[in-house]
Design an enzyme around this catalytic site. Structure first.
Site, PDB file in Angstrom:
ATOM      1  N   ALA A  75      39.562 -33.722 -89.633  1.00 19.60           N
ATOM      2  CA  ALA A  75      40.266 -32.444 -89.665  1.00 19.60           C
ATOM      3  C   ALA A  75      41.471 -32.459 -90.595  1.00 19.60           C
ATOM      4  O   ALA A  75      41.843 -31.428 -91.150  1.00 19.60           O
ATOM      5  CB  ALA A  75      40.697 -32.045 -88.259  1.00 19.60           C
ATOM      6  N   THR A  76      42.089 -33.623 -90.791  1.00 18.95           N
ATOM      7  CA  THR A  76      43.217 -33.686 -91.732  1.00 18.95           C
ATOM      8  C   THR A  76      42.730 -33.292 -93.120  1.00 18.95           C
ATOM      9  O   THR A  76      43.358 -32.482 -93.810  1.00 18.95           O
ATOM     10  CB  THR A  76      43.839 -35.100 -91.752  1.00 18.95           C
ATOM     11  OG1 THR A  76      44.496 -35.332 -90.505  1.00 18.95           O
ATOM     12  CG2 THR A  76      44.862 -35.241 -92.872  1.00 18.95           C
ATOM     13  N   ASN A 155      47.862 -28.825 -79.954  1.00 19.68           N
ATOM     14  CA  ASN A 155      47.512 -30.183 -79.522  1.00 19.68           C
ATOM     15  C   ASN A 155      48.477 -30.765 -78.487  1.00 19.68           C
ATOM     16  O   ASN A 155      48.113 -31.661 -77.742  1.00 19.68           O
ATOM     17  CB  ASN A 155      47.419 -31.124 -80.732  1.00 19.68           C
ATOM     18  CG  ASN A 155      48.642 -31.049 -81.623  1.00 19.68           C
ATOM     19  OD1 ASN A 155      49.063 -29.973 -82.031  1.00 19.68           O
ATOM     20  ND2 ASN A 155      49.227 -32.188 -81.931  1.00 19.68           N
ATOM     21  N   GLN A 183      41.387 -28.643 -81.395  1.00 25.30           N
ATOM     22  CA  GLN A 183      41.580 -28.798 -79.949  1.00 25.30           C
ATOM     23  C   GLN A 183      40.848 -27.732 -79.136  1.00 25.30           C
ATOM     24  O   GLN A 183      40.907 -27.752 -77.908  1.00 25.30           O
ATOM     25  CB  GLN A 183      43.079 -28.758 -79.607  1.00 25.30           C
ATOM     26  CG  GLN A 183      43.885 -29.898 -80.191  1.00 25.30           C
ATOM     27  CD  GLN A 183      43.681 -31.223 -79.471  1.00 25.30           C
ATOM     28  OE1 GLN A 183      43.055 -31.299 -78.420  1.00 25.30           O
ATOM     29  NE2 GLN A 183      44.201 -32.293 -80.050  1.00 25.30           N
ATOM     30  N   ALA A 204      35.147 -34.446 -85.179  1.00 23.28           N
ATOM     31  CA  ALA A 204      34.162 -34.940 -84.204  1.00 23.28           C
ATOM     32  C   ALA A 204      34.813 -35.703 -83.058  1.00 23.28           C
ATOM     33  O   ALA A 204      34.362 -35.635 -81.921  1.00 23.28           O
ATOM     34  CB  ALA A 204      33.139 -35.826 -84.907  1.00 23.28           C
ATOM     35  N   THR A 243      29.430 -39.624-101.000  1.00 27.20           N
ATOM     36  CA  THR A 243      28.181 -39.871-100.273  1.00 27.20           C
ATOM     37  C   THR A 243      28.345 -39.512 -98.799  1.00 27.20           C
ATOM     38  O   THR A 243      29.319 -39.910 -98.162  1.00 27.20           O
ATOM     39  CB  THR A 243      27.783 -41.355-100.391  1.00 27.20           C
ATOM     40  OG1 THR A 243      27.581 -41.656-101.770  1.00 27.20           O
ATOM     41  CG2 THR A 243      26.508 -41.652 -99.614  1.00 27.20           C
ATOM     42  N   CYS A 328      49.912 -38.491 -83.251  1.00 24.55           N
ATOM     43  CA  CYS A 328      50.142 -38.569 -84.694  1.00 24.55           C
ATOM     44  C   CYS A 328      51.606 -38.819 -85.018  1.00 24.55           C
ATOM     45  O   CYS A 328      51.942 -39.372 -86.052  1.00 24.55           O
ATOM     46  CB  CYS A 328      49.696 -37.274 -85.350  1.00 24.55           C
ATOM     47  SG  CYS A 328      48.141 -36.709 -84.689  1.00 24.55           S
TER      48      CYS A 328
END
Length: 404
Positions: A75-76, A155, A183, A204, A243, A328
């Site tokens: 997500a970052t 969050n 979230q 995920a 990839t 974080c």
């Protein structure tokens, strides 16, 4: 019951065993190890098929078209790609962005970087319950506003913003809306059509999938354009080269499939456990809940215990994996910037604990946690001179502390 008890699901989730099982099938010689971009042999085709299935599973949970899903490293990266991608592509239209003071650092620091590049950012201040009014957002819109970025669920305090109303407003003014839904996805319904969002970031590992994989929803109609931030082989429709990690994508797909099936029943189970936890501690004296209790995601409980230092409480609760602030930024001893934005003073912000419950939390664990919290608060307050003064009726705000 095993100790320590994990109550930090907002930081990350364990991978669901069903997800791990699927991922294992994409790693070794007898599995789907091929490069999904290899078009000339079966190894590549099979990997591509697995990625396509996962893309569909992610899209289904969001109510999106699979072609609108761009896989990222998390997500970052999704937040960076959405905000910088839009800012750079639409710079000719305007250079004004609106966000809030309670966003995740991945949004705030991305906006700070754009400010260094000459963009203007308006940071909205929430109401004391953590929510924003539509009037606030409307009042900040300008002719040169190109993007609004507001998170769906916070969050730290778990409050749910009314994204559908914000989406309606932005759509009527032809301004793009980006939503950090890390979230909320898998916990409450997220439908990109109903919410009228143009870009939406997901991860995920907050949905019992693996770390290191996320996605960005990029709307096709009305079409949203982005400037790529990662250049290379032109993967993901040119928006994100690199990839594709088949095993991680398959894991994310399976995690999102399970979330779609089990979200409703799981939400009720987690909500009941959170209520049990709150009922067990709410009668402790001088305990405050942070953020709106009604408009809130089921698994989050953020509580301030006045006259107890948050760090010492976390040490006392060593059998509970909980956090003060978000993972974080928990390495810094600064009080939570989210709680400060709600108007909490330093003391209350410092004495806050975030409990976040999840799929594998049990009643037995909650009952153990309640007892431990009650015992620890009592013990720590007995040692606190501030608690003694408070009990003696001293208004601590009027005390003049001597500076040596």
């Amino acid at each position: 019951m095993k100790l320590p008890i994990y109550l930090d699901y907002s930081a990350t989730c364990p991978v669901d065993p069903r997800v791990a099982e699927k991922m294992m099938q994409c790693l070794t010689m007898d599995g789907l190890f091929g490069n999904p971009a290899s078009r000339s042999h079966r190894f590549g085709w099979q990997a591509e098929e697995a990625v396509d299935l996962a893309r569909n599973q992610v899209a289904e949970l969001l109510g999106a078209d699979p072609r609108e899903i761009v896989f990222t490293s998390g997500a970052t990266e999704s937040n960076n790609l959405a905000i910088k991608g839009v800012a750079h592509f639409y710079a000719g239209k305007g250079k004004h962005i609106i966000t809030s003071k309670t966003e995740h650092k991945a949004v705030l620091d991305t906006c700070r970087q754009l400010e260094r590049e000459g963009y203007e950012v308006t940071y909205l201040e929430p109401m004391p319950n953590g929510l924003f009014t539509l009037e606030q957002i409307e009042g900040a819109l300008r002719d040169d506003t190109i993007l609004v970025s507001i998170m769906h669920v916070n969050n730290e305090i778990g409050v749910v913003q009314n994204i559908a109303a914000i989406g309606e407003l932005c759509r009527s003014r032809k301004i793009l809306l980006h939503v950090d839904a890390v979230q909320s996805v898998g916990k409450i319904p997220v439908d990109v059509e109903a919410l009228k969002v143009d870009l939406l970031s997901v991860s995920a590992h907050k949905v019992y999938g693996p770390k290191g994989i996320g996605a960005l929803f990029v709307r096709r109609k009305p079409r949203v354009r982005l400037e790529a931030q990662m250049h290379g082989g032109g993967h993901e429709r040119g928006m994100r080269s690199g990839t594709l990690p088949t095993h991680q994508i398959v894991g994310m797909g399976e995690a999102f499939r399970i979330a779609k099936e089990e979200m409703a029943s799981e939400g009720q189970h987690i909500m009941a456990l959170r209520q049990r936890l709150w009922d067990g501690i709410k009668d402790i004296e001088a305990v405050y809940i942070n953020g709106d209790l009604e408009q809130r995601v089921p698994g989050n409980l953020n509580v301030s215990f006045a006259y107890v230092e948050g760090e010492s409480l976390i040490m006392a609760l060593k059998d509970l994996a909980v956090s003060s602030g978000s993972a974080c930024t928990s390495a810094s001893l600064e009080p939570s910037y989210v709680l400060r934005a709600l108007g909490l003073n330093d003391e209350l912000a410092h004495s806050s604990i975030r409990f976040s419950l999840g799929r594998f939390t049990t009643e037995e664990e909650i009952d153990y946690a309640i007892k431990l919290i009650r015992d620890s608060i009592g013990r720590l307050r007995e040692m606190s001179p501030l608690w003694e003064m408070y009990k003696d009726g001293v208004d601590l705000n009027t005390v003049e502390w001597a500076h040596h």
